[in-house]
Design a protein around this motif. Structure first.
Motif, PDB file in Angstrom:
ATOM      1  N   PRO A 127     -31.109   2.291 -61.595  1.00 32.43           N
ATOM      2  CA  PRO A 127     -31.620   3.195 -60.550  1.00 32.43           C
ATOM      3  C   PRO A 127     -30.741   3.226 -59.311  1.00 32.43           C
ATOM      4  O   PRO A 127     -30.499   4.299 -58.740  1.00 32.43           O
ATOM      5  CB  PRO A 127     -33.008   2.614 -60.247  1.00 32.43           C
ATOM      6  N   ALA A 128     -30.233   2.074 -58.906  1.00 34.24           N
ATOM      7  CA  ALA A 128     -29.379   2.035 -57.714  1.00 34.24           C
ATOM      8  C   ALA A 128     -28.038   2.700 -57.986  1.00 34.24           C
ATOM      9  O   ALA A 128     -27.516   3.442 -57.138  1.00 34.24           O
ATOM     10  CB  ALA A 128     -29.166   0.592 -57.268  1.00 34.24           C
ATOM     11  N   LEU A 129     -27.473   2.459 -59.166  1.00 30.44           N
ATOM     12  CA  LEU A 129     -26.188   3.063 -59.502  1.00 30.44           C
ATOM     13  C   LEU A 129     -26.266   4.587 -59.500  1.00 30.44           C
ATOM     14  O   LEU A 129     -25.396   5.274 -58.951  1.00 30.44           O
ATOM     15  CB  LEU A 129     -25.727   2.585 -60.884  1.00 30.44           C
ATOM     16  N   ASP A 130     -27.318   5.127 -60.090  1.00 25.84           N
ATOM     17  CA  ASP A 130     -27.405   6.573 -60.241  1.00 25.84           C
ATOM     18  C   ASP A 130     -27.949   7.255 -58.995  1.00 25.84           C
ATOM     19  O   ASP A 130     -27.522   8.368 -58.652  1.00 25.84           O
ATOM     20  CB  ASP A 130     -28.278   6.911 -61.455  1.00 25.84           C
ATOM     21  N   ALA A 131     -28.874   6.605 -58.306  1.00 21.65           N
ATOM     22  CA  ALA A 131     -29.431   7.208 -57.086  1.00 21.65           C
ATOM     23  C   ALA A 131     -28.353   7.390 -56.035  1.00 21.65           C
ATOM     24  O   ALA A 131     -28.341   8.379 -55.298  1.00 21.65           O
ATOM     25  CB  ALA A 131     -30.565   6.343 -56.538  1.00 21.65           C
ATOM     26  N   ALA A 132     -27.421   6.456 -55.978  1.00 17.85           N
ATOM     27  CA  ALA A 132     -26.365   6.551 -54.969  1.00 17.85           C
ATOM     28  C   ALA A 132     -25.480   7.759 -55.208  1.00 17.85           C
ATOM     29  O   ALA A 132     -25.067   8.439 -54.266  1.00 17.85           O
ATOM     30  CB  ALA A 132     -25.525   5.274 -54.984  1.00 17.85           C
ATOM     31  N   THR A 133     -25.179   8.069 -56.465  1.00 17.48           N
ATOM     32  CA  THR A 133     -24.337   9.235 -56.738  1.00 17.48           C
ATOM     33  C   THR A 133     -25.099  10.530 -56.509  1.00 17.48           C
ATOM     34  O   THR A 133     -24.531  11.524 -56.066  1.00 17.48           O
ATOM     35  CB  THR A 133     -23.801   9.205 -58.184  1.00 17.48           C
ATOM     36  N   ILE A 134     -26.398  10.525 -56.804  1.00 15.99           N
ATOM     37  CA  ILE A 134     -27.210  11.707 -56.517  1.00 15.99           C
ATOM     38  C   ILE A 134     -27.237  11.976 -55.016  1.00 15.99           C
ATOM     39  O   ILE A 134     -27.111  13.116 -54.550  1.00 15.99           O
ATOM     40  CB  ILE A 134     -28.637  11.518 -57.055  1.00 15.99           C
ATOM     41  N   ALA A 135     -27.369  10.907 -54.237  1.00 12.85           N
ATOM     42  CA  ALA A 135     -27.389  11.047 -52.785  1.00 12.85           C
ATOM     43  C   ALA A 135     -26.046  11.568 -52.272  1.00 12.85           C
ATOM     44  O   ALA A 135     -25.993  12.365 -51.328  1.00 12.85           O
ATOM     45  CB  ALA A 135     -27.708   9.703 -52.143  1.00 12.85           C
ATOM     46  N   ARG A 136     -24.972  11.145 -52.907  1.00  9.61           N
ATOM     47  CA  ARG A 136     -23.645  11.603 -52.483  1.00  9.61           C
ATOM     48  C   ARG A 136     -23.472  13.095 -52.716  1.00  9.61           C
ATOM     49  O   ARG A 136     -22.860  13.800 -51.939  1.00  9.61           O
ATOM     50  CB  ARG A 136     -22.546  10.846 -53.227  1.00  9.61           C
ATOM     51  N   ARG A 137     -24.037  13.589 -53.844  1.00 11.16           N
ATOM     52  CA  ARG A 137     -23.899  15.013 -54.170  1.00 11.16           C
ATOM     53  C   ARG A 137     -24.780  15.883 -53.286  1.00 11.16           C
ATOM     54  O   ARG A 137     -24.493  17.052 -53.058  1.00 11.16           O
ATOM     55  CB  ARG A 137     -24.263  15.257 -55.647  1.00 11.16           C
TER      56      ARG A 137
ATOM     57  N   ARG B  45     -14.916   7.335 -70.861  1.00 11.79           N
ATOM     58  CA  ARG B  45     -16.278   7.852 -70.951  1.00 11.79           C
ATOM     59  C   ARG B  45     -16.341   9.308 -70.494  1.00 11.79           C
ATOM     60  O   ARG B  45     -15.573   9.735 -69.620  1.00 11.79           O
ATOM     61  CB  ARG B  45     -17.248   7.023 -70.094  1.00 11.79           C
ATOM     62  N   PRO B  46     -17.259  10.120 -71.077  1.00 17.24           N
ATOM     63  CA  PRO B  46     -17.381  11.529 -70.703  1.00 17.24           C
ATOM     64  C   PRO B  46     -17.648  11.711 -69.212  1.00 17.24           C
ATOM     65  O   PRO B  46     -18.371  10.919 -68.597  1.00 17.24           O
ATOM     66  CB  PRO B  46     -18.579  12.004 -71.537  1.00 17.24           C
ATOM     67  N   ALA B  47     -17.076  12.759 -68.658  1.00 15.99           N
ATOM     68  CA  ALA B  47     -17.172  12.992 -67.213  1.00 15.99           C
ATOM     69  C   ALA B  47     -18.606  13.191 -66.734  1.00 15.99           C
ATOM     70  O   ALA B  47     -18.943  12.833 -65.615  1.00 15.99           O
ATOM     71  CB  ALA B  47     -16.322  14.207 -66.836  1.00 15.99           C
ATOM     72  N   GLY B  48     -19.451  13.761 -67.579  1.00 12.71           N
ATOM     73  CA  GLY B  48     -20.807  14.065 -67.137  1.00 12.71           C
ATOM     74  C   GLY B  48     -21.793  12.925 -67.226  1.00 12.71           C
ATOM     75  O   GLY B  48     -22.965  13.080 -66.840  1.00 12.71           O
ATOM     76  N   GLU B  49     -21.378  11.781 -67.722  1.00 16.18           N
ATOM     77  CA  GLU B  49     -22.307  10.651 -67.860  1.00 16.18           C
ATOM     78  C   GLU B  49     -22.703  10.088 -66.507  1.00 16.18           C
ATOM     79  O   GLU B  49     -21.866   9.964 -65.607  1.00 16.18           O
ATOM     80  CB  GLU B  49     -21.669   9.528 -68.677  1.00 16.18           C
ATOM     81  N   PRO B  50     -23.964   9.696 -66.348  1.00 18.98           N
ATOM     82  CA  PRO B  50     -24.347   8.967 -65.136  1.00 18.98           C
ATOM     83  C   PRO B  50     -23.552   7.664 -65.051  1.00 18.98           C
ATOM     84  O   PRO B  50     -23.182   7.082 -66.085  1.00 18.98           O
ATOM     85  CB  PRO B  50     -25.838   8.683 -65.347  1.00 18.98           C
ATOM     86  N   PRO B  51     -23.285   7.182 -63.848  1.00 17.54           N
ATOM     87  CA  PRO B  51     -22.513   5.940 -63.708  1.00 17.54           C
ATOM     88  C   PRO B  51     -23.116   4.770 -64.478  1.00 17.54           C
ATOM     89  O   PRO B  51     -22.386   3.969 -65.054  1.00 17.54           O
ATOM     90  CB  PRO B  51     -22.537   5.686 -62.202  1.00 17.54           C
ATOM     91  N   SER B  52     -24.435   4.673 -64.492  1.00 19.74           N
ATOM     92  CA  SER B  52     -25.060   3.538 -65.176  1.00 19.74           C
ATOM     93  C   SER B  52     -24.748   3.549 -66.672  1.00 19.74           C
ATOM     94  O   SER B  52     -24.525   2.495 -67.277  1.00 19.74           O
ATOM     95  CB  SER B  52     -26.575   3.541 -64.959  1.00 19.74           C
ATOM     96  N   VAL B  53     -24.720   4.730 -67.271  1.00 19.83           N
ATOM     97  CA  VAL B  53     -24.448   4.841 -68.707  1.00 19.83           C
ATOM     98  C   VAL B  53     -22.981   4.527 -68.991  1.00 19.83           C
ATOM     99  O   VAL B  53     -22.650   3.785 -69.921  1.00 19.83           O
ATOM    100  CB  VAL B  53     -24.806   6.248 -69.218  1.00 19.83           C
ATOM    101  N   ALA B  54     -22.085   5.090 -68.177  1.00 13.49           N
ATOM    102  CA  ALA B  54     -20.654   4.850 -68.368  1.00 13.49           C
ATOM    103  C   ALA B  54     -20.321   3.378 -68.208  1.00 13.49           C
ATOM    104  O   ALA B  54     -19.569   2.801 -69.007  1.00 13.49           O
ATOM    105  CB  ALA B  54     -19.854   5.691 -67.382  1.00 13.49           C
ATOM    106  N   LEU B  55     -20.877   2.739 -67.184  1.00  9.49           N
ATOM    107  CA  LEU B  55     -20.594   1.327 -66.944  1.00  9.49           C
ATOM    108  C   LEU B  55     -21.226   0.438 -68.001  1.00  9.49           C
ATOM    109  O   LEU B  55     -20.649  -0.578 -68.395  1.00  9.49           O
ATOM    110  CB  LEU B  55     -21.074   0.928 -65.545  1.00  9.49           C
ATOM    111  N   LEU B  56     -22.398   0.812 -68.482  1.00  9.90           N
ATOM    112  CA  LEU B  56     -23.023   0.039 -69.560  1.00  9.90           C
ATOM    113  C   LEU B  56     -22.134   0.037 -70.793  1.00  9.90           C
ATOM    114  O   LEU B  56     -21.899  -1.009 -71.407  1.00  9.90           O
ATOM    115  CB  LEU B  56     -24.404   0.589 -69.885  1.00  9.90           C
ATOM    116  N   HIS B  57     -21.626   1.212 -71.165  1.00  6.68           N
ATOM    117  CA  HIS B  57     -20.749   1.291 -72.330  1.00  6.68           C
ATOM    118  C   HIS B  57     -19.468   0.494 -72.102  1.00  6.68           C
ATOM    119  O   HIS B  57     -18.926  -0.113 -73.037  1.00  6.68           O
ATOM    120  CB  HIS B  57     -20.416   2.743 -72.645  1.00  6.68           C
TER     121      HIS B  57
ATOM    122  N   VAL C 295     -14.185   3.799 -61.228  1.00  4.53           N
ATOM    123  CA  VAL C 295     -15.429   4.401 -60.728  1.00  4.53           C
ATOM    124  C   VAL C 295     -15.099   5.465 -59.682  1.00  4.53           C
ATOM    125  O   VAL C 295     -15.671   6.558 -59.682  1.00  4.53           O
ATOM    126  CB  VAL C 295     -16.359   3.326 -60.130  1.00  4.53           C
ATOM    127  N   ALA C 296     -14.187   5.143 -58.790  1.00  5.04           N
ATOM    128  CA  ALA C 296     -13.835   6.065 -57.704  1.00  5.04           C
ATOM    129  C   ALA C 296     -13.264   7.376 -58.228  1.00  5.04           C
ATOM    130  O   ALA C 296     -13.429   8.428 -57.596  1.00  5.04           O
ATOM    131  CB  ALA C 296     -12.832   5.399 -56.767  1.00  5.04           C
TER     132      ALA C 296
END
Length: 217
Positions: free
Chosen positions: A204-214, A88-100, A148-149
């Motif tokens: 929301p939980a998948l993506d919010a966590a990565t936003i918080a990390r950044r 999956r493309p590097a810039g995708e949110p985790p929720s989108v990458a995992l859904l695919h 994911v990591a």
């Protein structure tokens, strides 16, 4: 019609390997069709090899038992999920990458309709096969956590950081919930719609966590 969802990571395949894979595919296909149609306990290996047009000796060269056919099928599903996430493309949110990623085997199910539904029902309704399915999902979670990591924006240590393992677990829980809902409804609902609804809950939980990390931009 094939049920396999695996994605080979080998760059080159020899003629012998290709032939071996074709035989394995034919055995898997014949076994899954018979098992789904008649039930796990009702099908004999003799029936499988007759349907596949091979000898019993050939069957045991590839599989140790009927159960191993299904286990290999499940292993290939996990390979497909992990390969898709890695691609999956590097810039995708985790929720989108995992859904695919988890859509790979569900897309195979959707493509094969009623016949795939019967295979899913076979696995979920046969205690021995369900147990092996749950074992495989545990391995998938570990494999997905590593992917994911590695993703940009996560860059976590899967041994010390909660996020990769929890993100992988949420995605696979959504996948599992979709399979159970689709199976219980006898295919009345679309796997694609079910997966979209499941990921709407966890995204929301998948993506919010990565936003918080950044941190703040």
């Amino acid at each position: 019609m094939e049920y396999r969802a695996g994605v080979s990571s080998r760059p080159e395949v020899t003629m012998a390997q290709r032939k071996r894979q074709l035989v394995s595919d034919e055995l898997t296909e014949s076994a899954l069709q018979l098992l789904a149609l008649k039930g796990f306990d009702a099908v004999t290996i003799d029936e499988i090899v007759t349907a596949a047009g091979v000898s019993k000796r050939t069957f045991f060269r590839y599989f140790a038992s009927k159960e191993d056919v299904v286990v290999q099928f499940l292993a290939d599903m996990g390979t497909g999920i992990r390969a898709e996430l890695a691609a999956r493309p590097a810039g995708e949110p985790p929720s989108v990458a995992l859904l695919h990623a988890v859509w790979v085997p569900l897309g195979e199910c959707a493509d094969h309709g009623d016949r795939a539904l019967r295979v899913v029902q076979l696995i979920l309704r046969t205690p021995a096969l369900l147990g092996r399915f749950l074992e495989r999902q545990a391995q998938w979670r570990d494999d997905l956590a590593l992917e994911v990591a590695r993703r940009p924006g996560v860059d976590a240590d899967p041994d010390t950081d909660f996020y990769p393992r929890m993100a992988a677990g949420m995605a696979l829980n959504a996948f599992d919930a979709v399979l159970h809902r689709w199976s219980a409804g006898d295919g009345a609902e679309s796997p694609a719609d079910l997966l979209d609804r499941a990921f709407a809950v966890i995204a929301p939980a998948l993506d919010a966590a990565t936003i918080a990390r950044r941190g703040p931009a």
